[in-house]
Write a protein that holds these residues in place. Structure first.
Motif, PDB file in Angstrom:
ATOM      1  N   MET A 172       0.821  -1.221   0.000  1.00  0.00           N
ATOM      2  CA  MET A 172       0.000   0.000   0.000  1.00  0.00           C
ATOM      3  C   MET A 172       0.852   1.267   0.000  1.00  0.00           C
ATOM      4  O   MET A 172       0.363   2.341  -0.358  1.00  0.00           O
ATOM      5  N   ALA A 173       2.124   1.142   0.358  1.00  0.00           N
ATOM      6  CA  ALA A 173       3.027   2.296   0.292  1.00  0.00           C
ATOM      7  C   ALA A 173       3.215   2.774  -1.157  1.00  0.00           C
ATOM      8  O   ALA A 173       3.627   3.917  -1.387  1.00  0.00           O
ATOM      9  N   TYR A 174       2.908   1.902  -2.125  1.00  0.00           N
ATOM     10  CA  TYR A 174       3.045   2.260  -3.539  1.00  0.00           C
ATOM     11  C   TYR A 174       1.700   2.629  -4.169  1.00  0.00           C
ATOM     12  O   TYR A 174       1.609   2.791  -5.383  1.00  0.00           O
ATOM     13  N   VAL A 175       0.668   2.731  -3.364  1.00  0.00           N
ATOM     14  CA  VAL A 175      -0.676   3.003  -3.876  1.00  0.00           C
ATOM     15  C   VAL A 175      -1.131   4.377  -3.389  1.00  0.00           C
ATOM     16  O   VAL A 175      -1.068   4.668  -2.191  1.00  0.00           O
ATOM     17  N   ALA A 176      -1.580   5.215  -4.314  1.00  0.00           N
ATOM     18  CA  ALA A 176      -2.014   6.574  -3.952  1.00  0.00           C
ATOM     19  C   ALA A 176      -3.289   6.540  -3.116  1.00  0.00           C
ATOM     20  O   ALA A 176      -4.124   5.640  -3.271  1.00  0.00           O
ATOM     21  N   GLU A 177      -3.426   7.517  -2.257  1.00  0.00           N
ATOM     22  CA  GLU A 177      -4.607   7.606  -1.377  1.00  0.00           C
ATOM     23  C   GLU A 177      -5.897   7.650  -2.200  1.00  0.00           C
ATOM     24  O   GLU A 177      -6.907   7.086  -1.809  1.00  0.00           O
ATOM     25  N   ASP A 178      -5.843   8.309  -3.363  1.00  0.00           N
ATOM     26  CA  ASP A 178      -7.044   8.445  -4.202  1.00  0.00           C
ATOM     27  C   ASP A 178      -7.007   7.508  -5.411  1.00  0.00           C
ATOM     28  O   ASP A 178      -7.537   7.824  -6.480  1.00  0.00           O
ATOM     29  N   VAL A 179      -6.404   6.341  -5.231  1.00  0.00           N
ATOM     30  CA  VAL A 179      -6.305   5.367  -6.320  1.00  0.00           C
ATOM     31  C   VAL A 179      -7.694   5.010  -6.870  1.00  0.00           C
ATOM     32  O   VAL A 179      -8.672   4.942  -6.112  1.00  0.00           O
ATOM     33  N   VAL A 180      -7.737   4.785  -8.175  1.00  0.00           N
ATOM     34  CA  VAL A 180      -8.940   4.275  -8.832  1.00  0.00           C
ATOM     35  C   VAL A 180      -8.549   2.965  -9.511  1.00  0.00           C
ATOM     36  O   VAL A 180      -7.582   2.935 -10.276  1.00  0.00           O
ATOM     37  N   CYS A 181      -9.278   1.900  -9.192  1.00  0.00           N
ATOM     38  CA  CYS A 181      -8.975   0.590  -9.778  1.00  0.00           C
ATOM     39  C   CYS A 181     -10.197   0.078 -10.520  1.00  0.00           C
ATOM     40  O   CYS A 181     -11.277  -0.066  -9.929  1.00  0.00           O
ATOM     41  N   ASP A 182     -10.016  -0.171 -11.819  1.00  0.00           N
ATOM     42  CA  ASP A 182     -11.086  -0.772 -12.614  1.00  0.00           C
ATOM     43  C   ASP A 182     -10.864  -2.274 -12.647  1.00  0.00           C
ATOM     44  O   ASP A 182      -9.996  -2.776 -13.360  1.00  0.00           O
ATOM     45  N   ALA A 183     -11.622  -2.974 -11.819  1.00  0.00           N
ATOM     46  CA  ALA A 183     -11.495  -4.427 -11.662  1.00  0.00           C
ATOM     47  C   ALA A 183     -12.670  -5.102 -12.359  1.00  0.00           C
ATOM     48  O   ALA A 183     -13.640  -4.433 -12.725  1.00  0.00           O
ATOM     49  N   PRO A 184     -12.599  -6.425 -12.561  1.00  0.00           N
ATOM     50  CA  PRO A 184     -13.697  -7.108 -13.264  1.00  0.00           C
ATOM     51  C   PRO A 184     -15.076  -6.841 -12.658  1.00  0.00           C
ATOM     52  O   PRO A 184     -16.048  -6.680 -13.392  1.00  0.00           O
ATOM     53  N   ALA A 185     -15.166  -6.757 -11.339  1.00  0.00           N
ATOM     54  CA  ALA A 185     -16.486  -6.567 -10.721  1.00  0.00           C
ATOM     55  C   ALA A 185     -16.915  -5.107 -10.679  1.00  0.00           C
ATOM     56  O   ALA A 185     -18.026  -4.805 -10.249  1.00  0.00           O
ATOM     57  N   GLY A 186     -16.033  -4.188 -11.104  1.00  0.00           N
ATOM     58  CA  GLY A 186     -16.403  -2.777 -11.102  1.00  0.00           C
ATOM     59  C   GLY A 186     -15.291  -1.902 -10.565  1.00  0.00           C
ATOM     60  O   GLY A 186     -14.174  -2.364 -10.334  1.00  0.00           O
ATOM     61  N   ARG A 187     -15.612  -0.632 -10.373  1.00  0.00           N
ATOM     62  CA  ARG A 187     -14.603   0.350  -9.972  1.00  0.00           C
ATOM     63  C   ARG A 187     -14.463   0.385  -8.449  1.00  0.00           C
ATOM     64  O   ARG A 187     -15.468   0.350  -7.726  1.00  0.00           O
ATOM     65  N   ILE A 188     -13.211   0.480  -8.009  1.00  0.00           N
ATOM     66  CA  ILE A 188     -12.879   0.589  -6.586  1.00  0.00           C
ATOM     67  C   ILE A 188     -12.185   1.930  -6.419  1.00  0.00           C
ATOM     68  O   ILE A 188     -11.224   2.222  -7.135  1.00  0.00           O
ATOM     69  N   GLU A 189     -12.631   2.744  -5.466  1.00  0.00           N
ATOM     70  CA  GLU A 189     -12.062   4.081  -5.320  1.00  0.00           C
ATOM     71  C   GLU A 189     -11.498   4.296  -3.926  1.00  0.00           C
ATOM     72  O   GLU A 189     -12.188   4.067  -2.928  1.00  0.00           O
ATOM     73  N   GLY A 190     -10.240   4.720  -3.880  1.00  0.00           N
ATOM     74  CA  GLY A 190      -9.604   5.054  -2.610  1.00  0.00           C
ATOM     75  C   GLY A 190      -8.788   3.899  -2.055  1.00  0.00           C
ATOM     76  O   GLY A 190      -9.089   2.722  -2.276  1.00  0.00           O
ATOM     77  N   ALA A 191      -7.732   4.253  -1.326  1.00  0.00           N
ATOM     78  CA  ALA A 191      -6.782   3.258  -0.825  1.00  0.00           C
ATOM     79  C   ALA A 191      -7.428   2.286   0.156  1.00  0.00           C
ATOM     80  O   ALA A 191      -7.120   1.090   0.142  1.00  0.00           O
ATOM     81  N   ALA A 192      -8.342   2.753   0.991  1.00  0.00           N
ATOM     82  CA  ALA A 192      -8.958   1.870   1.985  1.00  0.00           C
ATOM     83  C   ALA A 192      -9.792   0.792   1.291  1.00  0.00           C
ATOM     84  O   ALA A 192      -9.706  -0.393   1.633  1.00  0.00           O
ATOM     85  N   ALA A 193     -10.596   1.213   0.297  1.00  0.00           N
ATOM     86  CA  ALA A 193     -11.416   0.250  -0.441  1.00  0.00           C
ATOM     87  C   ALA A 193     -10.530  -0.706  -1.235  1.00  0.00           C
ATOM     88  O   ALA A 193     -10.816  -1.901  -1.335  1.00  0.00           O
ATOM     89  N   TYR A 194      -9.439  -0.183  -1.779  1.00  0.00           N
ATOM     90  CA  TYR A 194      -8.531  -1.015  -2.558  1.00  0.00           C
ATOM     91  C   TYR A 194      -7.876  -2.076  -1.666  1.00  0.00           C
ATOM     92  O   TYR A 194      -7.769  -3.239  -2.026  1.00  0.00           O
ATOM     93  N   ARG A 195      -7.479  -1.660  -0.485  1.00  0.00           N
ATOM     94  CA  ARG A 195      -6.867  -2.596   0.455  1.00  0.00           C
ATOM     95  C   ARG A 195      -7.863  -3.679   0.864  1.00  0.00           C
ATOM     96  O   ARG A 195      -7.517  -4.866   0.946  1.00  0.00           O
ATOM     97  N   ALA A 196      -9.102  -3.277   1.094  1.00  0.00           N
ATOM     98  CA  ALA A 196     -10.150  -4.232   1.473  1.00  0.00           C
ATOM     99  C   ALA A 196     -10.417  -5.228   0.335  1.00  0.00           C
ATOM    100  O   ALA A 196     -10.771  -6.383   0.576  1.00  0.00           O
ATOM    101  N   PHE A 197     -10.257  -4.756  -0.901  1.00  0.00           N
ATOM    102  CA  PHE A 197     -10.435  -5.610  -2.078  1.00  0.00           C
ATOM    103  C   PHE A 197      -9.288  -6.617  -2.182  1.00  0.00           C
ATOM    104  O   PHE A 197      -9.487  -7.793  -2.499  1.00  0.00           O
ATOM    105  N   MET A 198      -8.064  -6.173  -1.909  1.00  0.00           N
ATOM    106  CA  MET A 198      -6.889  -7.033  -2.063  1.00  0.00           C
ATOM    107  C   MET A 198      -6.725  -8.023  -0.912  1.00  0.00           C
ATOM    108  O   MET A 198      -6.200  -9.126  -1.108  1.00  0.00           O
TER     109      MET A 198
END
Lengths: 127, 127
Positions: A25-51
């Motif tokens: 997560m040190a390499y992931v921006a606080e306002d990261v946007v991830c377009d994943a197969p199930a849809g868009r994930i916004e923000g580092a907290a949501a991204y971490r919860a996804f991973m």
């Protein structure tokens, strides 16, 4: 030969595939946007919860290829997890100031869906 | 700046995304091996048979990123097909003497499976 964006993408990959999600997560921006197969994930907290659940079941990962330039990198790899023995994936990331600001995450959900159905005692409705 | 493997991968991509499957197959080796989500496909005839239905339903394709070196290239793109409005994919190809000899093809089968179930009047069993 390794581009700046590729360096960040590979450092991120090294961390999470070694079960170091904090380090990743040190390499992931606080306002990261991830377009994943199930849809868009916004923000580092949501991204971490996804991973986190995926990293929790990860048994092995192997890099297939990585390329990049100043701003964009692509990492292709295979993963072995508890439910799925081989799940190749590709991540195409945008890197700004050493942090991943956007990720296009591509993998096949079908074997994970099938494993979940098996675990729940259901039957795969696919023909 | 475009590497030899990337040139071949992009020429292949240009051809099939313009519905020119014959032109695309000119960049595919006779003994191509493709590791796709549903399993391994061996040989140009089988590979063409695998691609034809997808190309037949293709409405639009847009390149997201491409990189490569002398021997390996990665192409990331999004596709719009009749059944699925957005299906991103990544192909990691090995190129020998201007022909794709191996392809690692990554995309999410889930929306295609769901579209097929809808078309057959079935219900998606996923929870």
């Amino acid at each position: 030969m390794t581009s700046p964006a590729q360096q960040t993408a590979l450092a991120y990959f090294e961390a999470w595939t070694n079960h170091d999600l904090d380090g990743a997560m040190a390499y992931v921006a606080e306002d990261v946007v991830c377009d994943a197969p199930a849809g868009r994930i916004e923000g580092a907290a949501a991204y971490r919860a996804f991973m986190a659940p995926f990293v929790g079941t990860l048994k092995n990962a192997s890099l297939i290829a990585s390329f990049g330039d100043d701003r964009t990198a692509v990492v292709v790899y295979d993963t072995e997890t508890v439910p799925v023995p081989s799940a190749p994936a590709a991540e195409c990331v945008t890197v700004v100031a050493g942090k991943i600001t956007h990720s296009r995450f591509i993998f096949d959900r079908a074997p994970f869906d099938a494993a979940r159905l098996r675990a729940s005692g259901g039957r795969n409705a696919g023909s």
